[in-house]
Every structure is written in C-alpha cells, then in structure tokens.
Design a protein around this motif. Structure first.
Motif, short mmCIF file in Angstrom:
data_model
loop_
_atom_site.label_atom_id
_atom_site.label_comp_id
_atom_site.label_asym_id
_atom_site.label_seq_id
_atom_site.Cartn_x
_atom_site.Cartn_y
_atom_site.Cartn_z
N MET A 63 16.28 5.80 2.37
CA MET A 63 15.39 5.12 1.47
C MET A 63 13.96 5.54 1.82
O MET A 63 13.53 5.41 2.96
CB MET A 63 15.59 3.63 1.62
CG MET A 63 14.68 2.80 0.79
SD MET A 63 15.30 1.13 0.78
CE MET A 63 14.84 0.69 -0.83
N THR A 64 13.26 6.02 0.86
CA THR A 64 11.90 6.50 1.11
C THR A 64 10.89 5.46 0.60
O THR A 64 11.11 4.79 -0.40
CB THR A 64 11.64 7.84 0.39
OG1 THR A 64 11.82 7.63 -1.00
CG2 THR A 64 12.60 8.90 0.88
N ASP A 65 9.80 5.37 1.34
CA ASP A 65 8.72 4.46 0.94
C ASP A 65 7.87 5.13 -0.11
O ASP A 65 7.70 6.35 -0.12
CB ASP A 65 7.84 4.11 2.14
CG ASP A 65 8.58 3.24 3.13
OD1 ASP A 65 9.45 2.47 2.71
OD2 ASP A 65 8.27 3.33 4.34
N GLU A 66 7.34 4.32 -1.02
CA GLU A 66 6.42 4.86 -2.02
C GLU A 66 5.15 5.29 -1.30
O GLU A 66 4.75 4.68 -0.31
CB GLU A 66 6.08 3.81 -3.06
CG GLU A 66 7.17 3.53 -4.05
CD GLU A 66 6.69 2.61 -5.17
OE1 GLU A 66 5.52 2.68 -5.55
OE2 GLU A 66 7.51 1.82 -5.63
N PRO A 67 4.50 6.32 -1.82
CA PRO A 67 3.24 6.72 -1.20
C PRO A 67 2.20 5.62 -1.37
O PRO A 67 2.20 4.86 -2.34
CB PRO A 67 2.84 8.00 -1.95
CG PRO A 67 3.67 8.01 -3.18
CD PRO A 67 4.87 7.17 -2.93
N PHE A 68 1.31 5.52 -0.40
CA PHE A 68 0.26 4.50 -0.41
C PHE A 68 -0.74 4.81 -1.50
O PHE A 68 -1.27 5.91 -1.59
CB PHE A 68 -0.43 4.47 0.96
CG PHE A 68 -1.54 3.47 1.04
CD1 PHE A 68 -1.27 2.12 1.08
CD2 PHE A 68 -2.87 3.88 1.06
CE1 PHE A 68 -2.29 1.20 1.15
CE2 PHE A 68 -3.90 2.96 1.13
CZ PHE A 68 -3.61 1.62 1.19
N ASN A 69 -1.03 3.86 -2.33
CA ASN A 69 -1.99 4.02 -3.41
C ASN A 69 -3.21 3.17 -3.08
O ASN A 69 -3.21 1.94 -3.24
CB ASN A 69 -1.36 3.58 -4.74
CG ASN A 69 -2.27 3.83 -5.92
OD1 ASN A 69 -3.49 3.90 -5.79
ND2 ASN A 69 -1.67 3.95 -7.10
N ALA A 70 -4.26 3.79 -2.61
CA ALA A 70 -5.47 3.09 -2.16
C ALA A 70 -6.14 2.34 -3.30
O ALA A 70 -6.67 1.24 -3.11
CB ALA A 70 -6.44 4.06 -1.52
#
Length: 145
Positions: free
Chosen positions: A1-8
C-alpha cells in the motif's frame, strides 16, 4: 500500500480551515460559558507547532490553555449557582413576609399559598401582586414606627 504524495497546498488549505473552525469554537472574545476548552487546547498545539516550538512545550502550553478555560468555566458555573441559590433564598424570605397577610385578591388566609396566581401573580408568581403590595406596606409601616 503506497501513501499519497504530500500536497503542501492542500495541507495549508486544510490547516487554515481547521484553524478557523477552532478559533470560532474557542471564542476567547466571548463569555467563558461559550468557549470550548478542547478547541482552545488544540488551537494552541497547532499555533505552537507551526511556529516551530518544541512539541513537548507545545503540548504543555495546550494543556495550560485547556485547563485555564475549564477552570474559568467551573468558577463561572459555581458563581452562577451561588447567585441562583441566593436569589431563591431572597425570594423565600420575601414570600414569608408576603404570606403574613391575607390575600385581598383570592382570599388566601395568612400563612397560606395564593390560589391560581397565573398572570396576576406577584413576586415570582408565588403570591398575588396585591398581597405582595399589602404586605410591603404593612412591613414598611411597622419598621417606621
């Protein structure tokens, strides 16, 4: 399971939204009974952490904010309850004086409760206004003599 990329940008927008909600809930400019202690504490954590404060110090300040609001709320509640009890005692003392005379409105004997005070009631609707005025007049006359 991959984490969504961080959206600042999304984080900043969400943080601003949460901060606004907490500021509204904490309401430090409102009377103490309308303030939310948990919101004040959480808002303090957010402010401290975004300012770069040590996390332990941020939590400590949040706890101080929370307990400060709760303490003031409890003091306010106790003061309000004390005022309510005092008002009730004053009312009972006034009613004791009022019941010393017969009611000219409903004919209730001295010492007895008025019958059907309804809209014509006097002191907090326990006795008729005429009885209250009569008792006050007699009480005032007896204190002047």
């Amino acid at each position: 399971m991959t984490d969504e990329p961080f959206n600042a940008l999304r984080f900043a927008d969400n943080l601003a939204w949460v901060r606004a909600e907490l500021e509204h809930a904490a309401q430090p400019y409102q009377p103490i009974e309308h303030q939310d202690a948990a919101a004040a504490g959480f808002l303090t954590v957010i402010r401290e952490l975004t300012a770069g404060t040590d996390p332990t110090a941020a939590v400590a300040r949040a706890l101080e904010a929370y307990t400060g609001v709760r303490t003031r709320q409890k003091e306010h509640e106790e003061a309000t309850e004390a005022r309510r009890r005092q008002d009730e005692q004053d009312l009972e003392a006034e009613e004791a004086i009022t019941r010393k005379v017969e009611c000219p409105f409903c004919g209730a004997a001295a010492g007895m409760k008025c019958r059907g005070t309804g809209a014509s009631g006097g002191l907090k609707k326990k006795s008729h206004a005429d009885r209250y005025r009569l008792a006050r007049g007699l009480n005032d006359a007896s204190t002047e003599a």
